[in-house]
Design a protein around this motif. Structure first.
Motif, mmCIF file in Angstrom:
data_model
loop_
_atom_site.group_PDB
_atom_site.id
_atom_site.type_symbol
_atom_site.label_atom_id
_atom_site.label_comp_id
_atom_site.label_asym_id
_atom_site.label_seq_id
_atom_site.Cartn_x
_atom_site.Cartn_y
_atom_site.Cartn_z
ATOM 1 N N ASN A 224 0.925 -1.133 0.146
ATOM 2 C CA ASN A 224 0.307 -0.042 -0.016
ATOM 3 C C ASN A 224 1.035 1.061 0.120
ATOM 4 O OD1 ASN A 224 -2.299 -1.218 0.268
ATOM 5 N ND2 ASN A 224 -2.441 -1.229 2.276
ATOM 6 N N GLY A 225 0.637 1.976 -0.842
ATOM 7 C CA GLY A 225 1.114 3.484 -0.880
ATOM 8 C C GLY A 225 2.618 3.387 -1.363
ATOM 9 N N VAL A 226 3.046 1.660 -2.005
ATOM 10 C CA VAL A 226 4.451 2.376 -2.654
ATOM 11 C C VAL A 226 5.339 3.135 -3.038
ATOM 12 C CG1 VAL A 226 5.762 0.888 -3.148
ATOM 13 C CG2 VAL A 226 4.410 -0.605 -2.431
ATOM 14 N N GLY A 227 4.997 3.071 -4.614
ATOM 15 C CA GLY A 227 4.974 4.718 -5.010
ATOM 16 C C GLY A 227 5.838 4.455 -6.541
ATOM 17 N N ILE A 228 7.171 3.303 -5.663
ATOM 18 C CA ILE A 228 7.688 3.114 -7.255
ATOM 19 C C ILE A 228 7.655 1.674 -7.389
ATOM 20 C CG2 ILE A 228 9.713 5.397 -6.275
ATOM 21 C CD1 ILE A 228 11.121 3.085 -5.378
ATOM 22 N N ASP A 229 8.030 1.763 -8.092
ATOM 23 C CA ASP A 229 8.364 -0.165 -8.627
ATOM 24 C C ASP A 229 8.664 -0.889 -7.754
ATOM 25 O OD1 ASP A 229 7.597 0.241 -11.142
ATOM 26 O OD2 ASP A 229 9.607 0.209 -11.832
ATOM 27 N N VAL A 230 8.244 -1.901 -7.209
ATOM 28 C CA VAL A 230 8.317 -3.268 -6.393
ATOM 29 C C VAL A 230 9.277 -4.816 -6.628
ATOM 30 C CG1 VAL A 230 7.664 -5.317 -4.745
ATOM 31 C CG2 VAL A 230 6.401 -3.002 -4.945
ATOM 32 N N HIS A 231 10.664 -4.302 -5.773
ATOM 33 C CA HIS A 231 11.371 -5.386 -6.659
ATOM 34 C C HIS A 231 11.257 -6.605 -7.241
ATOM 35 C CE1 HIS A 231 15.044 -8.846 -6.504
ATOM 36 N NE2 HIS A 231 15.721 -7.160 -6.852
ATOM 37 N N PRO A 232 11.095 -7.460 -8.162
ATOM 38 C CA PRO A 232 10.427 -9.260 -8.414
ATOM 39 C C PRO A 232 10.399 -10.091 -7.318
ATOM 40 C CG PRO A 232 12.076 -8.300 -10.502
ATOM 41 C CD PRO A 232 12.538 -7.026 -9.124
ATOM 42 N N GLY A 233 12.284 -9.850 -6.563
ATOM 43 C CA GLY A 233 12.190 -10.856 -5.573
ATOM 44 C C GLY A 233 10.889 -10.204 -4.229
ATOM 45 N N ALA A 234 11.189 -8.917 -4.236
ATOM 46 C CA ALA A 234 9.339 -8.772 -2.959
ATOM 47 C C ALA A 234 8.401 -9.447 -3.894
ATOM 48 C CB ALA A 234 9.622 -7.502 -2.307
ATOM 49 N N GLN A 235 8.320 -9.138 -4.871
ATOM 50 C CA GLN A 235 6.817 -9.106 -6.029
ATOM 51 C C GLN A 235 6.549 -10.826 -5.550
ATOM 52 O OE1 GLN A 235 4.449 -6.807 -6.714
ATOM 53 N NE2 GLN A 235 3.694 -8.238 -6.739
ATOM 54 N N LYS A 236 7.529 -11.854 -5.404
ATOM 55 C CA LYS A 236 6.919 -13.368 -5.662
ATOM 56 C C LYS A 236 7.195 -13.488 -4.781
ATOM 57 C CE LYS A 236 10.090 -17.534 -6.393
ATOM 58 N NZ LYS A 236 10.970 -18.027 -6.262
ATOM 59 N N TYR A 237 7.617 -12.983 -3.369
ATOM 60 C CA TYR A 237 7.062 -13.511 -1.549
ATOM 61 C C TYR A 237 5.683 -12.901 -1.788
ATOM 62 C CZ TYR A 237 6.481 -13.297 3.412
ATOM 63 O OH TYR A 237 5.605 -13.797 4.489
ATOM 64 N N PHE A 238 5.236 -11.644 -1.910
ATOM 65 C CA PHE A 238 3.865 -11.443 -1.987
ATOM 66 C C PHE A 238 2.595 -11.815 -2.681
ATOM 67 C CE2 PHE A 238 5.754 -7.344 -0.814
ATOM 68 C CZ PHE A 238 5.749 -7.215 0.445
ATOM 69 N N ASP A 239 3.091 -12.112 -3.779
ATOM 70 C CA ASP A 239 2.593 -12.900 -4.681
ATOM 71 C C ASP A 239 2.480 -14.593 -4.438
ATOM 72 O OD1 ASP A 239 2.503 -11.149 -6.682
ATOM 73 O OD2 ASP A 239 3.059 -11.846 -8.087
ATOM 74 N N GLU A 240 2.954 -15.014 -3.890
ATOM 75 C CA GLU A 240 2.892 -16.343 -2.992
ATOM 76 C C GLU A 240 2.106 -16.277 -1.614
ATOM 77 O OE1 GLU A 240 6.676 -17.836 -1.210
ATOM 78 O OE2 GLU A 240 7.320 -18.660 -3.247
ATOM 79 N N LYS A 241 1.928 -15.300 -1.059
ATOM 80 C CA LYS A 241 1.113 -14.884 0.053
ATOM 81 C C LYS A 241 0.259 -14.562 -0.542
ATOM 82 C CE LYS A 241 3.737 -15.850 3.471
ATOM 83 N NZ LYS A 241 3.743 -17.254 4.452
ATOM 84 N N GLY A 242 -0.837 -14.076 -1.670
ATOM 85 C CA GLY A 242 -1.926 -13.348 -2.322
ATOM 86 C C GLY A 242 -2.213 -12.173 -1.814
ATOM 87 N N ILE A 243 -1.154 -11.973 -1.471
ATOM 88 C CA ILE A 243 -0.868 -9.840 -1.292
ATOM 89 C C ILE A 243 -0.940 -9.062 -2.311
ATOM 90 C CG2 ILE A 243 0.850 -8.084 0.481
ATOM 91 C CD1 ILE A 243 1.111 -10.776 1.790
ATOM 92 N N THR A 244 -2.060 -8.259 -2.708
ATOM 93 C CA THR A 244 -1.988 -6.988 -3.271
ATOM 94 C C THR A 244 -2.319 -5.858 -2.680
ATOM 95 O OG1 THR A 244 -4.503 -7.211 -3.675
ATOM 96 C CG2 THR A 244 -2.774 -8.669 -5.648
#
Length: 334
Positions: free
Chosen positions: A312-332
């Protein structure tokens, strides 16, 4: 005789060619192994630094806890470093002086877009791990100064934060919506600890502090002085948010610094960023280590940090490694 000499010469040349080929093959193979070793070293650094802020703020104690968690979770020796905070941290990542840093969401946006203090000097090698908690803008003074409103800061000695800090940008913007410029105050550029010492010694009248509450330096001040947090009233907060959308309304809760009532103000978000050239696996491991071991963080702010809110409110691109973790958790992002 000539034929025999020719045959002998040919045999010698063939033997020499085979010898050179064998040596060349050995060098090529050795070169491949070296490249592989170097690649492994590049992908998984032996050491990492987390840039924080001053010792009197919130970044530093959280950074120390995160460094231990990351070291334990990744086997990469990770340390927390005290710094001038947000803006300085972004420049340090650009200069490849560290791998991970705390910053404010607004400062990360300025850095990546090359705006304000980063005009002509955009930081193009940062990506987000995620946001952490609200960073409350606290305008700190004491009862004996008589300062009760932002307008009362005119003509006073006011610290707007360490040079290169996000606090300085916050201070200027908040003063702006109140019709005040930096020329209207006796501006001081002090860290949180220096600001508190200045208030205690009577050398300054007030200080802007952008940090999670409770902030250690302000808590120390409340032990010897009656602390006053100057409010940012709702109409001014609305004007600020309209012009600078990364702000949100916030408050310093009753009881914090022995306050008798909650004080309205505004906040930005604290976030963690990394160098974009860190490998996906390393950043995945760092992200997972932090968000799944928050129970090891004793600072009160840890209760506000969660993976579920990190996008929430990140404002810049998320690193693919972090995005992979959030995707695994189903977090958007919400």
């Amino acid at each position: 005789m000539k034929k025999r000499k020719f045959l002998l010469f040919a045999v010698l040349m063939l033997a020499l060619s085979m010898f050179l080929a064998a040596c060349g093959g050995g060098n090529d193979e050795g070169g491949t192994d070296t490249d592989t070793d170097e690649k492994a070293t590049d992908d998984t650094p032996k050491f990492m630094s987390i840039l924080t802020g001053g010792t009197g703020g919130t970044y530093y104690p959280l950074g120390g806890a995160f460094a231990k968690i990351v070291t334990d979770g990744t086997s990469i020796d990770t340390t927390a470093e005290t710094t001038g905070a947000s803006a300085e941290n972004m420049q340090s990542l650009k200069d490849n002086k560290a791998e991970i840093a705390f910053t404010q969401t607004d400062i990360a946006s300025y850095a990546s877009e090359g705006k304000l203090m980063f005009e002509g000097n955009a930081v193009d090698n940062i990506q987000a791990i995620g946001t952490l908690y609200p960073e409350t803008i606290q305008i700190v003074t004491t009862e004996k100064t008589g300062i009760k409103s932002v307008e009362d800061l005119k003509g006073k000695k006011v610290s707007i934060g360490a040079p290169g800090s996000g606090t300085a940008a916050n201070a200027e913007q908040i003063l702006e919506v109140h019709g005040i410029t930096l020329d209207d105050i006796q501006k001081q550029d002090l860290s949180f600890d220096e600001s508190v010492s200045g208030i205690q010694d009577g050398n300054i009248d007030a200080a802007f502090v952008t940090a999670g509450t409770p902030t250690a330096a302000v808590e120390q001040l409340s032990a010897t002085e009656t602390v006053v947090i100057v409010p940012v009233e709702a109409d001014k907060a609305d004007a600020l948010i309209e012009k600078y959308p990364y702000y949100t309304k916030d408050e310093v809760p009753s009881g914090t610094y022995k306050l008798g009532a909650a004080v309205p103000t505004v906040a930005v978000q604290a976030m963690l960023v990394v160098k974009s050239d860190l490998s996906e696996q390393v950043v995945y491991d760092v992200t997972k280590s932090i968000f799944e071991n928050l129970d090891q963080v004793t600072h009160a702010k840890a209760k506000q940090i969660s993976a579920e809110k990190a996008l929430n409110g990140v404002g810049i691109d998320v690193h693919p490694g972090a995005q992979k973790y959030f995707d695994e958790k189903g977090i958007t992002a919400e």
